[in-house]
Scaffold this motif. Sequence first.
Motif, short mmCIF file in Angstrom:
data_model
loop_
_atom_site.label_atom_id
_atom_site.label_comp_id
_atom_site.label_asym_id
_atom_site.label_seq_id
_atom_site.Cartn_x
_atom_site.Cartn_y
_atom_site.Cartn_z
N SER A 86 -8.30 -3.01 -14.62
CA SER A 86 -7.25 -4.01 -14.50
C SER A 86 -7.64 -5.12 -13.52
O SER A 86 -7.10 -6.21 -13.59
N ILE A 87 -8.57 -4.80 -12.63
CA ILE A 87 -9.08 -5.79 -11.70
C ILE A 87 -10.58 -5.92 -11.93
O ILE A 87 -11.30 -4.92 -11.85
N LEU A 111 0.83 -1.21 0.00
CA LEU A 111 0.00 0.00 0.00
C LEU A 111 0.87 1.26 0.00
O LEU A 111 0.59 2.21 -0.74
N LYS A 112 1.93 1.25 0.79
CA LYS A 112 2.85 2.40 0.81
C LYS A 112 3.53 2.57 -0.55
O LYS A 112 3.73 3.70 -1.00
N TYR A 113 3.87 1.48 -1.18
CA TYR A 113 4.50 1.54 -2.51
C TYR A 113 3.55 2.16 -3.53
O TYR A 113 3.98 2.93 -4.39
N LEU A 114 2.28 1.85 -3.42
CA LEU A 114 1.30 2.36 -4.38
C LEU A 114 0.90 3.80 -4.11
O LEU A 114 0.33 4.46 -4.98
N ARG A 163 -13.23 -7.42 -6.86
CA ARG A 163 -13.38 -6.36 -5.85
C ARG A 163 -14.63 -6.60 -5.00
O ARG A 163 -14.60 -6.39 -3.79
N ASN A 164 -15.71 -7.07 -5.60
CA ASN A 164 -16.92 -7.36 -4.84
C ASN A 164 -16.69 -8.52 -3.87
O ASN A 164 -17.18 -8.50 -2.74
N SER A 222 -6.79 -3.36 -4.09
CA SER A 222 -7.46 -3.64 -5.37
C SER A 222 -8.15 -2.40 -5.91
O SER A 222 -8.15 -2.17 -7.13
N GLU A 223 -8.72 -1.57 -5.04
CA GLU A 223 -9.37 -0.34 -5.48
C GLU A 223 -8.34 0.66 -6.01
O GLU A 223 -8.58 1.33 -7.02
N VAL A 224 -7.20 0.75 -5.34
CA VAL A 224 -6.14 1.67 -5.78
C VAL A 224 -5.62 1.25 -7.14
O VAL A 224 -5.45 2.08 -8.05
N ILE A 225 -5.37 -0.04 -7.31
CA ILE A 225 -4.88 -0.54 -8.60
C ILE A 225 -5.92 -0.30 -9.69
O ILE A 225 -5.59 0.11 -10.80
#
Length: 95
Positions: free
Chosen positions: A72-73, A17-20, A78-79, A62-65
């Motif tokens: 992409s996802i 998460l920090k990387y993203l 996600r659901n 997954s939401e950030v990506i």
Amino acid sequence: MYKDEMIQLHQFLVYVLKYLSEDDKITHDCSEYISLKISPHHIHKTKAEHKHAIFVLCKIISEVIADKDNNSIPDNVRNSLSDLVTRSEKEIKMA
């Protein structure tokens, strides 16, 4: 999975998460995780609490990506992650 392995996975997901994150924009997106008040360093927390935190982090990642790279996802992934978060939250409340 053993508790120490869950804690290691929890730590890894925090690193992801920090990387993203970009320019602390991600702080708003992870308010659900922050409200849990649990980090990988809280070894006194239960295995179920770490499991819930892991599911919440997976959902946020997954939401950030998905936001960074449209579609992409898949939505069903996600659901499903959202459903896992809800179920794990119920498990904690029942314990």
